[in-house]
Design a protein around this motif. Structure first.
Motif, short mmCIF file in Angstrom:
data_model
loop_
_atom_site.label_atom_id
_atom_site.label_comp_id
_atom_site.label_asym_id
_atom_site.label_seq_id
_atom_site.Cartn_x
_atom_site.Cartn_y
_atom_site.Cartn_z
N TYR B 373 0.90 -1.15 0.01
CA TYR B 373 0.15 -0.11 0.17
C TYR B 373 0.97 1.48 -0.09
N HIS B 374 0.66 2.23 -0.98
CA HIS B 374 1.33 3.49 -1.01
C HIS B 374 0.35 4.43 -0.44
N PHE B 375 0.93 5.08 0.56
CA PHE B 375 0.22 5.86 1.55
C PHE B 375 0.26 7.26 0.71
N PRO B 376 -0.74 8.03 0.70
CA PRO B 376 -0.66 9.43 -0.08
C PRO B 376 0.53 10.20 0.27
N ASP B 377 1.11 9.97 1.46
CA ASP B 377 2.14 10.88 1.87
C ASP B 377 3.26 10.50 1.64
N GLY B 378 3.49 9.49 0.91
CA GLY B 378 4.77 8.85 0.28
C GLY B 378 5.36 7.45 1.17
N ASN B 379 4.72 7.33 2.15
CA ASN B 379 5.08 6.21 2.94
C ASN B 379 4.55 4.84 2.27
N ARG B 380 5.26 3.68 2.41
CA ARG B 380 4.69 2.62 1.55
C ARG B 380 5.00 1.49 2.68
N LEU B 381 4.04 0.50 2.50
CA LEU B 381 4.07 -0.69 3.18
C LEU B 381 4.18 -1.98 2.27
N GLN B 382 4.97 -2.94 2.66
CA GLN B 382 4.80 -4.24 1.70
C GLN B 382 4.80 -5.55 2.47
N TRP B 383 3.79 -6.25 2.55
CA TRP B 383 3.99 -7.57 3.09
C TRP B 383 3.98 -8.79 2.21
N THR B 384 4.96 -9.69 2.45
CA THR B 384 5.09 -10.97 1.66
C THR B 384 5.05 -12.18 2.43
N LEU B 385 4.48 -13.02 2.02
CA LEU B 385 4.24 -14.52 2.77
C LEU B 385 4.46 -15.65 1.78
N ALA B 386 5.52 -16.38 1.95
CA ALA B 386 5.71 -17.25 0.78
C ALA B 386 5.96 -18.78 1.45
N ASN B 387 5.62 -19.53 0.69
CA ASN B 387 5.86 -21.15 1.27
C ASN B 387 6.49 -21.91 0.16
N GLN B 388 7.49 -22.53 0.41
CA GLN B 388 8.59 -23.27 -0.50
C GLN B 388 8.44 -24.83 -0.06
N ARG B 389 8.26 -25.66 -1.10
CA ARG B 389 8.48 -27.01 -0.76
C ARG B 389 9.38 -27.73 -1.75
N ASN B 390 10.36 -28.28 -1.07
CA ASN B 390 11.58 -28.69 -1.72
C ASN B 390 11.67 -30.30 -1.74
N ASP B 391 11.35 -30.93 -2.50
CA ASP B 391 11.47 -32.42 -2.58
C ASP B 391 12.61 -32.88 -3.45
N ARG B 392 13.80 -33.50 -2.71
CA ARG B 392 14.72 -34.02 -3.68
C ARG B 392 14.94 -35.50 -3.42
N SER B 393 14.84 -36.35 -4.56
CA SER B 393 15.04 -37.67 -4.31
C SER B 393 16.45 -38.00 -5.28
N GLU B 394 17.28 -38.67 -4.45
CA GLU B 394 18.46 -39.31 -5.13
C GLU B 394 18.51 -40.79 -5.42
N TYR B 395 18.81 -41.14 -6.42
CA TYR B 395 18.56 -42.59 -6.77
C TYR B 395 20.28 -42.79 -7.21
N ASP B 396 20.87 -43.99 -6.40
CA ASP B 396 22.03 -44.54 -6.63
C ASP B 396 22.19 -45.23 -7.85
N LEU B 397 23.15 -45.62 -8.16
CA LEU B 397 23.51 -46.49 -9.31
C LEU B 397 22.91 -47.83 -9.44
N HIS B 398 23.01 -48.30 -8.03
CA HIS B 398 22.66 -49.92 -7.74
C HIS B 398 21.42 -49.62 -6.84
N THR B 399 20.55 -50.73 -7.45
CA THR B 399 19.42 -50.82 -6.32
C THR B 399 19.84 -51.59 -5.36
N PRO B 400 18.99 -51.60 -4.27
CA PRO B 400 19.35 -52.49 -3.19
C PRO B 400 19.63 -53.96 -3.36
#
Lengths: 184, 774
Positions: B373-400
């Motif tokens: 929000y830009h206030f008419p007097d020149g002030n400005r407020l900003q709010w950010t909310l973020a969610n990140q989901r990182n799924d990493r799977s590593e497969y080796d050369l050999h299966t069990p």
């Protein structure tokens, strides 16, 4: 004034998630699962003349890292003797202990054990087992020692999925241990 | 943690015509202001792209371009600390008639432009990749796209996994801001590339040096910002389609963007998606087995504006499968030495698109809401909310080995990292017409869940940071200073000998920045910046305990490590004139308690033999270097571009060199601007050479193989634009990298022991833009 209150409320709502806490990762802690881990290699040398069996061990129960190997034996054999050699592989980090020997036997076409003395004249080794393709496996074999000497005995388990040709070249090491060797 | 200030820049362009029929007597003049602060912007550069003509705004922010013929022009406006913007204007007869009637300065157009200001200190070097330069990197990974910027290189694991290196620092020491949100993946790992689709970006910027105050902890080496354009409010549906074809790996990429708005409601939207598929890549001599990739990404964004209020929502999904060269799998040092001795991989293959084992499968999702929000007097407020989901799977050369477990086909290693970030930012109104500034609070909460092969513990992490920055502008001076405080709480959980063990850590620190920007005249300016940044040890540095198979080394963490603190001094000078541009950057970065892997005297004995052992240890290190770039148009149609990077890193406490430091490099190219032919405009033919030195500053006997020798690569590139209609155009680029199929290895590629780098790569790129504004 009313506007200010609205802004204050909005600000409060906006600030609330700043201090949010959620899940505790400690509640979903799963035990380590290292598929290919081998913690223990056991060598059973049976003197073909007397029938007595001597057993030598490499054991690192918590795998790589953590504590050092809890047992690392020196192989002591008599000169100019014949032995049968049986190998056993275990994963003792699991409960109950995982018998890797059986799994190697099942996948014999993908594995090869190599026994290499240093100096190379210290003993001779012959395979006495083979996989379904007629290539050597090495879970059991014959050892003939030469005269008294001390050196090393390298025990390798080569994992050669789809590439096994009876030589040491393909694949990678699952086990690679230099046991101290004393023939006296 | 998204912080960018969206500033409205009001550009008022006026045109006067003197005389009735004079053909090339048009003026273009106006003033450039920062609308948020209302202050004029002195020293902004205005370029007429088609004419190679430019001016710099004076102390009152005013500019004047004279002697223009009627016609269409593309204006580019640049200013340090602001994202450059483009504008197409039409100086036409009809306008002149109107002008003639008024007989005075009148507005040709009032154009409101939203420009994203990069909030980094303006005294810090900033390199931007966008437009044509960005187009010519399309199809590459994020890190590879930035390779052409001075001071930036890559740390690679094969060819599909690349991490950006800024001034010799990488991984946890480089922060990536993805659309304003602090990217949180498993970035501590050298084989964990940033999980970002570069096609999302319309601009990639690199802020070099410690930028801890604005961006928080970890920004020791620098910050990479991946930004997209503002949503197209008040514009009809428009978009672009990119296609890239690469011969090596027979890789194909298609990416599309479509965007539009509902002007009456104040809504705008954008949808973007990318599909990428590549097979085994080839060195000059052999194919690399299992080096294919498969990637599918998309993003959606929408926004609403009403007067000073705005809200944006954004979602992106990045999903990749990356094959790892199977010839790099080793069980023991004997295996490694055997490959090195052989000189080429023991495993060789033909071409296939199949991605087998070993491979990584990574999914990264980002959901973000941002309101301001830009206030008419020149002030400005900003709010950010973020969610990140990182799924990493590593497969080796050999299966069990166990068939029933193998049949499940589970990854041998899986990590799930979930991160919630919040930022609240206040830009205060300008004080006394000279002070601008912002302050903010940001928090981060994350937890990590591990399954499979032991690597790092589960953890919960909570961080809070508070900062304030002020900027003072007076005449040719721009001065700035800022301070920040961060606190981090880390709770780890793991099994040690089948017992659950938890540890708690608290880290906190101040960071500061101060800098000055001085403009000598229209051509010459200089900046000095002293900034600090700190970094808490990450979980892998605290808890690693095992053999790192890629590196054939046993690595041990140290739970007693403390924070790492960087003190960075940077001095940069720019000279810009019509025919010559020179940018010089120098830096001296002292890092106290720099965390590195210190070799232990005794190797560690494992069931796979003895491995050299390393322990994470702290020392005092210095990184000093020079980035130099120049562009010289020695005749109108020909120009010469040169970029040189020099870096020297040293371990001060132990009086020795640090390892894995990028070698020095120099890149030269000749660019020929070809006159328009067959409807093709903006035709350029470029021949270039990249020379990378051998890294000689290494610890003796610290490596299995000596650093690879210096190499020299040639490349050629032809690019053009085909205007299809007023608002439709096609961009075309044909490039050949490694023109002579040179055999080489790169020190910063961790698979250099195992194989050569890629051979010749021919790439063709097409970009079709429809209904574009610029």
């Amino acid at each position: 004034m009313r506007n200010n209150k609205k802004i204050a409320l909005l600000l409060f709502l906006a600030a609330a998630p700043l201090f949010m806490q959620c899940k505790d990762s400690g509640e979903e802690l799963e035990p380590d699962e290292e598929n290919e881990l081998i913690t223990t290699v056991t060598l059973h040398f049976t003197d073909e003349a007397s029938g007595t069996t001597s057993t030598f061990l490499f054991q690192d129960k918590d795998g790589t890292g953590g504590n050092d190997a809890s047992q690392f034996d020196t192989i002591r054999l008599a000169p100019n003797s014949s032995y049968t050699l049986e190998l056993e592989f275990l994963d003792e980090s699991k409960n109950p202990t995982d018998d890797i020997t059986g799994e190697i036997l099942e996948e014999a076409v993908d594995h090869l054990v190599l026994i290499t003395p240093n100096p190379s004249t210290a003993l001779t080794y012959h395979y006495s087992d083979e996989d379904s393709n007629g290539l050597p496996l090495g879970l059991s074999g014959h050892v003939n020692t030469a005269s008294a000497v001390s050196g090393k005995l390298k025990v390798q388990l080569r994992h050669q999925p789809g590439t096994k040709d009876g030589t040491s070249t393909p694949g990678t090491d699952d086990v690679n241990i230099d046991f101290p060797l004393i023939i006296e | 943690m998204k912080y960018y200030i969206t500033l409205l820049l009001f550009l008022v362009i006026s045109s006067i015509s003197r005389g009735q029929k004079a053909d090339c007597q048009c003026f273009l003049k106006g003033v450039i202001k920062d609308q948020h602060t209302g202050l004029p912007l002195p020293g902004a550069t205005l370029l007429l792209l088609d004419k190679n003509q430019g001016v710099v705004t004076d102390l009152r922010g005013e500019y004047l371009l004279s002697g223009l013929c009627p016609g269409k022009y593309t204006i580019e406006c640049r200013m340090v600390g602001y994202s450059p913007f483009h504008l197409e204007i039409d100086l036409q007869e009809s306008h002149e008639e109107n002008i003639g009637l008024a007989e005075q300065e009148i507005h040709l157009k009032d154009i409101e432009i939203t420009a994203q200001r990069s909030d980094a200190p303006s005294s810090q070097p900033l390199d931007v990749l966008k437009g044509k330069a960005l187009f010519e990197t399309r199809g590459q990974t994020l890190a590879e796209s930035m390779k052409g910027l001075t001071g930036v290189s890559t740390l690679q694991t094969g060819n599909s996994i690349a991490k950006p290196v800024i001034h010799g620092l990488h991984s946890n020491r480089v922060l990536i801001m993805n659309n304003g949100v602090r990217q949180e993946g498993q970035q501590w790992g050298s084989e964990h590339a940033p999980e970002i689709d570069p096609f999302i970006a319309t601009q990639i910027s690199v802020i070099k040096g410690a930028a801890g105050v604005r961006y928080g902890s970890d920004a020791i080496g620098g910050v990479i910002r991946v930004d997209m354009d503002e949503l197209p409010y008040n514009s009809p549906i428009s978009g672009e389609i990119n296609t890239v074809g690469l011969t090596n790996g027979r890789q194909g990429v298609v990416s599309g963007t479509v965007q539009g708005s509902l002007p009456k409601v104040g809504l705008a939207w954008r949808a973007q998606g990318t599909i990428k598929r590549g097979g085994n890549t080839k060195t000059p001599d052999y194919y690399l087995d299992n080096t294919g990739t498969k990637e599918r990404n998309f993003s959606l964004s929408t926004g609403y504006r009403y007067k000073g209020f705005g809200i944006d929502a954004f979602y992106s999904l990045f999903d990749t499968h990356i094959g790892l060269f199977s010839g790099s799998h080793i069980g023991s040092i004997t295996d490694l030495l055997q490959v090195i001795e052989n000189g080429e991989p023991l495993i060789q293959s033909g071409f296939t698109y199949l991605v087998g084992r070993p491979r990584q499968e990574v999914r990264h999702q980002l959901a973000k809401v941002e309101a301001h929000y830009h206030f008419p007097d020149g002030n400005r407020l900003q709010w950010t909310l973020a969610n990140q989901r990182n799924d990493r799977s590593e497969y080796d050369l050999h299966t069990p080995r166990n068939d029933s477990i193998a049949a499940l086909n589970h990854p041998e290693l899986a990590m799930k990292l979930n991160t919630l970030t919040t930022d609240l930012l206040w830009d205060h109104k300008p004080l006394a017409g000279k002070f601008t500034g912002q302050m903010g609070i940001s928090t981060l909460y994350q937890y990590n869940l591990m399954t499979g092969r032991p690597l790092i513990p589960n953890f919960n992490q909570w961080t809070v940071g508070l900062f304030a920055m002020e900027r003072y502008t007076h005449k040719q001076w721009e001065l700035e200073a800022g301070v920040r405080f961060d606190y981090r709480n880390l709770l780890t959980h793991q099994f040690v000998n089948q017992q659950k063990v938890s540890n708690e850590f608290n880290f906190s620190n101040f960071s500061g920045t101060t800098g000055a920007n001085y403009r000598f005249n229209d051509q010459l300016s200089a900046q000095l910046n002293v900034g600090t940044a700190w970094r808490a040890p990450n979980v892998s540095e605290l808890f690693s305990d095992g053999v790192h198979h890629g590196a054939a080394a046993y690595e041990r963490g140290d739970a007693s490590l403390g924070v790492e603190m960087a003190y960075n001094n940077q001095l940069s000078v720019q000279y810009r004139s019509d025919r010559l541009t020179i940018e010089l950057g120098t830096y001296l970065n002292r890092i106290h308690n720099y965390i590195y892997l210190n070799p232990l005297p005794d190797p560690i004995l494992t069931i796979r033999g003895a491995f050299p052992a390393f322990q994470y240890t702290q020392t005092n290190a210095s990184f000093k270097g020079i980035d130099l770039s120049g562009l010289w148009s020695f005749v109108p149609a020909l120009s010469w571009s040169s970029k040189a990077t020099y870096l020297r890193a040293y371990d001060l406490s132990n009086d020795q060199y640090l390892v894995m430091i990028p070698p020095n490099r120099i890149e030269n190219s000749i660019i020929w601007k070809i006159p328009p032919v067959a409807g093709l405009t903006d035709l350029h033919l470029t021949f270039g050479n990249l020379w990378v030195a051998q890294q000689k500053r290494v610890l003796p006997n610290s490596d299995y193989a000596p650093p690879p020798p210096a190499y020299s690569l040639w490349n050629a590139k032809l690019s053009a634009e085909l205007p299809l209609s007023e608002s439709n155009k096609l961009n075309i680029s044909l490039a050949v990298d490694n023109l002579f199929n040179t055999r080489y290895r790169d020190y910063m590629n961790r698979l250099r022991y195992y194989s050569l780098e890629l051979g010749r790569q021919v790439s063709i790129r097409l970009k079709w833009q429809f209904n574009t504004q610029s």
